[in-house]
Each structure stands twice: as C-alpha cells, then as structure tokens.
Scaffold this motif. Structure first.
Motif, short mmCIF file in Angstrom:
data_model
loop_
_atom_site.label_atom_id
_atom_site.label_comp_id
_atom_site.label_asym_id
_atom_site.label_seq_id
_atom_site.Cartn_x
_atom_site.Cartn_y
_atom_site.Cartn_z
N THR A 96 -1.79 9.38 -2.80
CA THR A 96 -0.78 10.30 -2.31
C THR A 96 0.51 10.13 -3.10
N LEU A 97 0.96 11.21 -3.74
CA LEU A 97 2.23 11.21 -4.47
C LEU A 97 3.06 12.38 -3.98
N ASP A 98 4.28 12.08 -3.52
CA ASP A 98 5.16 13.11 -2.97
C ASP A 98 6.53 12.97 -3.63
N LEU A 99 6.88 13.93 -4.49
CA LEU A 99 8.13 13.89 -5.23
C LEU A 99 8.99 15.09 -4.86
N TRP A 100 10.24 14.83 -4.47
CA TRP A 100 11.23 15.89 -4.27
C TRP A 100 12.05 15.97 -5.55
N LEU A 101 11.92 17.07 -6.30
CA LEU A 101 12.59 17.15 -7.59
C LEU A 101 14.06 17.55 -7.47
N ARG B 299 0.82 -1.22 0.00
CA ARG B 299 0.00 0.00 0.00
C ARG B 299 0.85 1.27 0.00
N GLU B 300 2.05 1.19 0.54
CA GLU B 300 2.89 2.39 0.70
C GLU B 300 4.34 2.05 0.38
N LEU B 301 4.96 2.90 -0.46
CA LEU B 301 6.38 2.76 -0.78
C LEU B 301 7.05 4.11 -0.70
N GLY B 302 8.14 4.17 0.06
CA GLY B 302 8.96 5.36 0.14
C GLY B 302 10.38 5.05 -0.29
N ILE B 303 11.01 6.00 -0.97
CA ILE B 303 12.37 5.83 -1.47
C ILE B 303 13.14 7.10 -1.16
N ARG B 304 14.34 6.96 -0.60
CA ARG B 304 15.19 8.13 -0.36
C ARG B 304 16.48 7.99 -1.18
N GLY B 305 16.83 9.08 -1.86
CA GLY B 305 18.00 9.05 -2.73
C GLY B 305 17.59 8.80 -4.17
N SER B 306 18.42 9.27 -5.11
CA SER B 306 18.05 9.08 -6.52
C SER B 306 19.25 8.74 -7.40
N THR C 35 3.15 -0.96 -13.24
CA THR C 35 1.75 -1.19 -12.92
C THR C 35 1.63 -1.81 -11.53
N HIS C 36 0.77 -1.22 -10.71
CA HIS C 36 0.52 -1.78 -9.37
C HIS C 36 -0.90 -1.40 -8.99
N ARG C 37 -1.71 -2.38 -8.65
CA ARG C 37 -3.14 -2.15 -8.46
C ARG C 37 -3.51 -1.64 -7.07
N HIS C 38 -2.63 -1.79 -6.09
CA HIS C 38 -3.03 -1.49 -4.72
C HIS C 38 -2.21 -0.38 -4.05
N LEU C 39 -1.16 0.09 -4.67
CA LEU C 39 -0.33 1.12 -4.04
C LEU C 39 -1.13 2.41 -3.86
N GLU C 40 -1.12 2.92 -2.62
CA GLU C 40 -1.86 4.14 -2.30
C GLU C 40 -0.96 5.34 -2.07
N THR C 41 0.28 5.11 -1.65
CA THR C 41 1.20 6.20 -1.34
C THR C 41 2.57 5.91 -1.94
N LEU C 42 3.09 6.89 -2.69
CA LEU C 42 4.44 6.78 -3.26
C LEU C 42 5.20 8.06 -2.93
N THR C 43 6.37 7.89 -2.32
CA THR C 43 7.22 9.02 -1.93
C THR C 43 8.63 8.80 -2.47
N ILE C 44 9.19 9.82 -3.10
CA ILE C 44 10.59 9.79 -3.52
C ILE C 44 11.25 11.05 -2.98
#
Length: 322
Positions: A183-188, A135-142, A151-160
């Motif tokens: 919820t989508l949170d992107l640090w550009l 349901r939730e995936l967060g990633i730090r660093g790029s 494609t993902h049917r159940h992910l509700e929150t993505l943070t990079i």
C-alpha cells in the motif's frame, strides 16, 4: 479539506492518548491493545514532546508497544515551524526499548494545532532504518521532509500526507527498495506549498520496476491529477493493482477520459475519485463502464467547486493545500 480530527486507529488498534498531564490519570489499557499517541498541548503544555515520550517509556512496558502515534510536538513557546528532528532523534534512540513496534505515524497534527503546510517532519526515513521490523509508516507534512532512496524489507504500508510534496521526496520513494510494500498513498499537493513534483518523478512506480508487491496505489490531492491519470492509463503497474485512489485533486474530464480510453479498469476492486471536477456526462460514462463489472466507484464531488473570477477565469484547488 483541513484535517480536523486526530487518527482514530493505527495498525488495527484504537488510538489512546498517553495522559501525561492529567491530575487524575485514567487507568491505562493493556499496552499491546492500543496505538499510543504521544503529544503535547500547543498552548498549555509545560513539557517538551521528548520529555513526555520519556515519561511514556518509563510508565508502560515499552517492550509490548505495537503502534505509536507521534502527535503534536509544537508548543506556544516554540516557533510554529519547529521541525521534528528532536522527535525523530528520541524515537530512533528508543528503538531498543520498542522491539515489537510495527506501526508508526509521524505528525498526527490537526489544523487547530498547526497547518499541514507548516508541519516540518524532518528526516523521517531514519525511522525506517531504526525499526527494520516496521510494517506501517505514516508521515504528515512535507516542509523540510527528507526521504532519500531507502531499503526496508518488511514495510507494507507507506503514507505521506501533504499539501505539497517536494520532487526529491517523490523521487526518493520511487527509488526505494521496498519489496513487501502493498500500500502506497501519496498526497502530491500543489506548487504553492512546495509540491513541485511531476509525473516523471513517479516513473519507476508507474512502470512497475519497483514495489513488486504493490496492490493499492494512491496518487491524490494533486493539481496535476489529469496528468497522473493520463500516465496511469498506459502504466504497467495498473494491471496488478486491486485499488486505485486518485481523489482530492484537480481531476477534470481530461483525466477521466484518458483513464477510460486506456487499459481496462474493470479488474479493480475499488476506484476512488471523490472530490473531483467531472461533468455529469463523464461521471455517467465511468459508472456505466465500471459498476457493472463490480468496481466500487466513488465519484462524490464533495466540496470541489469552480472558483470563477469576474473576468471569466476559472480556479480549481486541491482538497488539502495549506
């Protein structure tokens, strides 16, 4: 703003460090009551992250784990820019042992352990393929981050979270099929640290063509914050958002004026513009327009300050770069 603290919670659960190296380990909490953080000490650990993770799987009833935090994987013996590929491989391989995992954060690493610009997450989208119920995936660093259209049917929150998110990553997210994402949170970030993306790379998101369930959009920590605001002023996606986060970047009067001159913002529950380079006049206009409508508006400038050179040139910086 350097990230100086580890995550306190994930997936609604308090974070708990798996005590792999303690001589007298504490009693462990109920497996499904905490978000388990697996990490190694940068200077003292004699174990690899994969070894500690294997110990964790053998120690707790992994079938009850609901949230997992991937902490520091870099040790003194390793190069500071060691990538997260072996970490992702280990977590992917363990998918059958973590059937209830719903929240995952990859790269909970503070500046004392490694600068955010040095964190190399690796092919993080593989985590979504391995855990279709996530349901939730967060990633730090790029640096070295790979995120193709997914494609993902159940992910509700993505943070990079990044000091510079590459264009290919932005395009990959924008082209992904994520029908449940709210919820989508992107640090550009900044071009100095690999953030070469442009507003055009976000076009499918702004146009509302993708992410039909989206209600919170964060496009922040960006040196092109004014351009983002200008695009959002007429973007179809804005009308269905509940919260909008444009904080931590180089936001000036140009961007805020564009927002005020575009479609109404009064339907928003919250507009976060903290860390900004706005004048008192524009800040007052924002308050006068939005606060009477009940919008929770954050205009705290924090430590955003113009850096004026002797020749009169002005430098402005994102909150989190290196």
């Amino acid at each position: 703003m350097a990230i100086g603290k580890h995550l306190a919670e994930l997936g609604g659960l308090p974070a708990f460090d798996f005590p792999h190296s303690a001589e007298n380990p504490p009693d462990l909490p109920a497996v499904d009551a905490v978000a388990w953080r697996i990490s190694v000490d940068s200077w003292l650990s004699k174990h690899s992250w994969a070894d500690v993770f294997a110990s964790f799987l053998d120690t707790v009833d992994s079938t009850r784990v609901r949230a997992l935090i991937i902490g520091n994987w870099i040790t003194e013996a390793a190069h500071p820019q060691t990538g997260g590929e072996p970490v992702i491989e280990a977590v992917v391989a363990a998918a059958g042992r973590l059937p209830r995992l719903r929240a995952l954060f990859h790269g909970d690493i503070t500046w004392e352990e490694n600068e955010i610009s040095w964190i190399r997450p690796g092919p993080a989208a593989e985590l979504l393929r391995a855990y279709p119920a996530l349901r939730e995936l967060g990633i730090r660093g790029s640096e070295g981050l790979v995120f193709p259209p997914t494609t993902h049917r159940h992910l509700e929150t993505l943070t990079i979270q990044s000091g510079g998110t590459p264009r290919d990553v932005l395009r990959g997210v924008a082209a992904s099929d994520l029908p449940a994402l709210t919820t989508l949170d992107l640090w550009l970030g900044t071009s100095e640290y690999g953030g070469d993306g442009e507003v055009a790379d976000l076009a499918p998101i702004l146009a509302g063509d993708r992410l039909p369930a989206l209600r919170h959009l964060g496009l922040r920590n960006s040196e092109i914050q004014d351009d983002i605001c200008t695009a959002l002023a007429t973007a179809p996606v804005l009308a269905r958002l509940h919260t909008l986060d444009l904080s931590m970047g180089v936001l000036t009067d140009r961007g805020a004026t564009a927002l005020l001159g575009g479609q109404p913002l009064t339907h928003l529950r919250r507009l976060d513009l903290h860390y900004n380079y706005l004048s008192a006049e524009i800040s007052d206009r924002l308050r006068e327009t939005l606060e009477p409508a009940g919008v929770d508006l954050d205009l705290d400038s924090d430590d955003a300050e113009d850096d004026v050179e002797d020749d009169g040139s002005v430098w402005r910086f994102v909150s989190c770069g290196e």
